[in-house]
Scaffold this motif. Structure first.
Motif, PDB file in Angstrom:
ATOM      1  N   ASP A   1       0.803  -1.219   0.000  1.00 18.32           N
ATOM      2  CA  ASP A   1       0.000   0.000   0.000  1.00 18.32           C
ATOM      3  C   ASP A   1       0.841   1.278   0.000  1.00 18.32           C
ATOM      4  O   ASP A   1       0.579   2.185  -0.801  1.00 18.32           O
TER       5      ASP A   1
ATOM      6  N   GLU B   1       0.597   4.077  -2.886  1.00 17.79           N
ATOM      7  CA  GLU B   1       0.162   5.432  -2.547  1.00 17.79           C
ATOM      8  C   GLU B   1       1.162   6.468  -3.060  1.00 17.79           C
ATOM      9  O   GLU B   1       0.781   7.503  -3.620  1.00 17.79           O
TER      10      GLU B   1
ATOM     11  N   SER C   1      -4.592   8.507  -1.382  1.00 15.83           N
ATOM     12  CA  SER C   1      -4.637   7.916  -0.048  1.00 15.83           C
ATOM     13  C   SER C   1      -4.872   6.409  -0.130  1.00 15.83           C
ATOM     14  O   SER C   1      -5.105   5.855  -1.211  1.00 15.83           O
ATOM     15  N   ARG C   2      -4.859   5.769   1.024  1.00 16.03           N
ATOM     16  CA  ARG C   2      -4.995   4.315   1.062  1.00 16.03           C
ATOM     17  C   ARG C   2      -6.388   3.846   0.660  1.00 16.03           C
ATOM     18  O   ARG C   2      -6.533   2.752   0.086  1.00 16.03           O
TER      19      ARG C   2
ATOM     20  N   ARG D   1      -7.139   0.535  -1.608  1.00 19.03           N
ATOM     21  CA  ARG D   1      -7.756  -0.688  -1.108  1.00 19.03           C
ATOM     22  C   ARG D   1      -8.993  -1.046  -1.930  1.00 19.03           C
ATOM     23  O   ARG D   1      -9.240  -2.234  -2.198  1.00 19.03           O
TER      24      ARG D   1
END
Length: 217
Positions: free
Chosen positions: A40, A44, A50-51, A55
């Motif tokens: 991650d 990023e 952002s995460r 995801r």
């Protein structure tokens, strides 16, 4: 292959779908190799987001069969699976066959012209060994028919099945065998222009089923 260095390819306002497409395309073209771990923080930094969208994209890619998630351990690029690719090819061929059967009676001259232009762009991209451009032109060619079909379920099913098949497409369009698709596209256009929905549908199906195989003619 290491995660690409950040180079401002995306802005913070990047749409979730763009994050998905960026990671998907990196898997398809081999930037992220089968078995490689996706982290991650590195994603990023690369994409500049952002995460959360990362995801979400990874969940979509897992459902599409391009990554494997090991809870609490790692997220890795899925190995190429010939059976899964074959299954996806059959589904994609069936969807495009249906699209052609529905669309041909509805196609107008401007749409046929768009198919001709897309096939010319496809041919030029293959001649230039530009696989990304060839994929884009091929998408444009088939999108005319899918859009004209009027069946909203077809693109939904294709979105699920295409990612796995895309790796095979990328490899196929890197070879001389891909030139056969230019001829088949021209045949589909000819059949569509005379209103032969069955002929265009069968030619479209065979075009997808033969993906990755040497042409027989």
């Amino acid at each position: 292959m290491p995660t690409p260095l950040p180079h401002g390819i995306h802005k913070r306002s990047l749409l979730r779908n763009d994050v998905y497409q960026s990671i998907r395309d990196a898997i398809i073209d081999g930037t992220f190799a089968p078995g490689e771990r996706l982290r991650d923080p590195e994603l990023e930094a690369w994409l500049g987001v952002s995460r959360t969208p990362i995801r979400e994209a990874l969940l979509r890619l897992e459902r599409a069969g391009l990554i494997v998630s090991q809870p609490g351990r790692a997220t890795i690029v899925a190995p190429e699976d010939p059976a899964a690719t074959s299954n996806a090819r059959q589904v994609v061929a069936a969807m495009h066959e249906l699209a052609a059967r529905l669309a041909v009676p509805l196609l107008v001259p401007d749409q046929l012209s768009a198919m001709v232009v897309a096939n010319a762009d496809f041919s030029a991209a293959l001649e230039a060994d530009d696989v990304d451009a060839a994929l884009a032109a091929d998408d444009q060619f088939h999108a005319v028919v899918v859009d004209a079909s009027g069946n909203a379920m077809i693109p939904v099913v294709l979105e699920q099945a295409m990612p796995v098949l895309r790796r095979s497409e990328f490899q196929h369009f890197s070879t001389d065998a891909a030139r056969h698709s230019v001829t088949v596209h021209a045949q589909i256009i000819k059949l569509a222009s005379i209103g032969d929905a069955d002929g265009a549908a069968l030619a479209t199906r065979d075009n997808w089923l033969s993906l990755g195989a040497e042409p027989s003619i």
